[in-house]
Design an enzyme around this catalytic site. Structure first.
Site, mmCIF file in Angstrom:
data_model
loop_
_atom_site.group_PDB
_atom_site.id
_atom_site.type_symbol
_atom_site.label_atom_id
_atom_site.label_comp_id
_atom_site.label_asym_id
_atom_site.label_seq_id
_atom_site.Cartn_x
_atom_site.Cartn_y
_atom_site.Cartn_z
ATOM 1 N N SER A 17 45.790 44.257 35.291
ATOM 2 C CA SER A 17 46.107 44.414 36.712
ATOM 3 C C SER A 17 46.614 43.087 37.252
ATOM 4 C CB SER A 17 44.860 44.852 37.495
ATOM 5 O OG SER A 17 43.870 43.836 37.447
ATOM 6 N N LYS A 18 46.959 43.075 38.542
ATOM 7 C CA LYS A 18 47.533 41.880 39.146
ATOM 8 C C LYS A 18 46.592 40.685 39.069
ATOM 9 C CE LYS A 18 50.575 44.250 42.439
ATOM 10 N NZ LYS A 18 50.858 44.498 43.872
ATOM 11 N N ARG A 19 45.275 40.931 39.013
ATOM 12 C CA ARG A 19 44.356 39.795 38.969
ATOM 13 C C ARG A 19 44.450 39.029 37.652
ATOM 14 N NH1 ARG A 19 39.659 41.123 36.231
ATOM 15 N NH2 ARG A 19 39.438 43.315 35.692
#
Length: 518
Positions: A254-256
């Site tokens: 994910s973006k994290r």
């Protein structure tokens, strides 16, 4: 494998940027189609009216083309099985939904959202699966039609057969779902809008898709879709569900975890062939299992769905960067210079850095010289970076010399404290400041080497005890590119009309001597 012609599709939703997981799906579809001499269709699944935007569709198409992927049918090309946007196919979906109703393979459901929420809450409290009870199944079809005719809101649900639903998956093998865990899915909402699991079947069947290659997050949707194929009397395609892509912490990517969209990687200066090569290795293993570098034609030749593994794939940024470094080194210098130019425009003076066409008039006769010089800068530094956006920082030693920072840097402290460093710095400073070529900004690699050899003889220093202190004076760091390539860049750059002047060796030594004397 089916005897019918291979037809695959990539069907993204235009609700955001293209993620690496979807890009890998597109790549695997493309590789399979090209290897099999089949057809790849691009279909836009835009029935999520609230989130779908034309700009995202444009971006998706641009990202796919940047990756080097093409398609044979799609919203931009047309084809014999269109329309290729779901929003243009609503009448088709409603027609087939009514057919299922007429054949009593589907039924009208009058449950409100409040009713359904109460059912789910009750099931959860009783430790049962929170699935639809099927209570509207029992309504007499004639009564249901009367209620519908009186404008009572209703959805259309598919009747799931009272038996297990089985299908074969090329990656996962034989798969079976109990009908109790599937429940009767809505295919048309009370608003008249169709749902994903319904429209995807209608589209794939009417477009004669032979192989559905997609992420394994769709695996749980497949029994509902298989039931729809069977209810409609259509052949079920081959399925291949690709493994999940995880981050380094083994959680879903994910973006994290950092960059995840194709636009992110393009902006970072990752080359498309590096990203293609890396994505191909996520969940697929070539024959032999040891080779890691593949061109696109080699991937087409080697690719096999049978060698796709169901095990989750971990996205390793360092592995991607390793591949990118390889492709940067292998690329023609002119290509890397062109790709890198946008990162350097503020340092080069904007349009003045662009090479002029012979027929164009230029406001500055220096423009071609700046571009030629810039090309030598990139040729020197590009082999040492993982991504093209790292080049401005690498070029800091050329554009941003700071003698005070060099003296204060903890990385340089050990070298500056060596026994012979003072003698090396003293002799080197004296000789450079006395050298006529250096004073004029015309120091050559040969003259520089002569000076260094004289410093070596007079100071008794050699190896790193000689070169590391000199590097600190010239570049601000005890490590860096070879002097014979760097010196011409510094000397030539000092004569160019750049927004921030490049200091030649003489000016650097002069500043370093002053900073050291304070």
């Amino acid at each position: 494998m089916t005897k019918n012609p291979v037809r695959v599709r990539f069907a993204p939703s235009p609700t955001g940027h293209l993620h690496v997981g979807n890009a890998r799906t597109a790549l695997f579809n493309w590789l399979f189609a090209r290897q099999q001499g089949g057809i790849m269709a691009l279909r836009i699944e835009d029935t999520d009216i609230d989130r779908s935007e034309a700009r995202f569709e444009d971006q998706l198409i641009a990202d796919l083309k940047w990756l080097g992927l093409d398609w044979d049918e799609g919203p931009d090309l047309g084809g014999g099985f269109g329309p290729y946007r779901q929003s243009d196919r609503l009448d088709i979906y409603r027609t087939h939904a009514e057919r299922l109703l007429d054949e009593q393979k589907a039924y009208l459901c009058f449950c409100t959202e409040e009713d359904l929420q109460k059912e789910r809450a009750r099931a959860t409290a009783e430790h049962r699966q929170p699935i639809y009870s099927g209570k509207c199944r029992a309504i007499d079809p004639a009564e249901a039609q009367r209620r519908r005719a009186s404008s009572e809101p209703c959805a259309i649900r598919l009747r799931i057969p009272e038996r297990p639903i089985r299908f074969h998956d090329i990656v996962h093998g034989a798969v079976e779902f109990s009908n109790e865990v599937v429940s009767d899915p809505i295919i048309l909402r009370s608003s008249g809008m169709p749902v994903y699991n319904y429209v995807v079947v209608i589209d794939d069947a009417l477009m004669k898709i032979s192989h559905v290659i997609r992420g394994d997050d769709h695996l749980s949707n497949t029994p509902k879709q298989v039931a729809l194929y069977e209810a409609l009397g259509w052949p079920v395609p081959e399925f291949a569900h690709l493994s999940t892509i995880l981050g380094a912490d083994r959680e879903r990517l994910s973006k994290r975890h950092g960059a995840t969209s194709i636009a992110n990687f393009r902006d970072m200066g990752v080359l498309p062939e590096a990203l293609d090569n890396y994505l191909a290795l996520l969940g697929w293993a070539p024959t032999g299992g040891t080779r890691e570098i593949f061109s696109m034609p080699e991937l087409v030749k080697e690719f096999s769905l049978q060698r796709v593994t169901p095990s989750p794939a971990v996205f390793d940024m360092e592995k991607l960067y390793w591949l990118n470094r390889h492709y940067i080194k292998e690329s023609p210098p002119q290509r890397i210079q062109k790709l890198t130019l946008p990162y350097f425009l503020p340092l080069l003076g904007g349009p003045l850095s662009q090479p002029q066409q012979e027929t164009e008039k230029s406001d500055s006769s220096e423009s071609p010289d700046v571009y030629k010089w810039f090309a030598s800068v990139i040729q020197l530094l590009a082999p040492s970076v993982d991504r093209l956006d790292q080049l401005p920082e690498k070029a800091s030693l050329i554009f941003n010399y700071d003698a005070k920072a060099a003296l204060a840097s903890p990385d340089n402290a050990e070298v500056l404290g060596w026994q012979n460093t003072d003698a090396v710095l003293a002799r080197f400073t004296f000789k450079i400041l006395e050298d006529e070529l250096a004073r004029e900004g015309k120091l050559t690699p040969e003259q520089f080497k002569k000076i260094v050899n004289e410093v070596k003889a007079e100071s008794g220093a050699k190896g790193k005890e000689l070169f590391h202190p000199i590097r600190i004076v010239v570049t601000g760091s005890h490590s860096g590119p070879e002097f014979d390539k760097l010196i011409p860049i510094l000397e030539e750059g000092s004569h160019l009309p750049l927004p921030k002047p490049v200091l030649n060796v003489y000016r650097r030594v002069e500043q370093f001597a002053k900073a050291r004397a304070k």
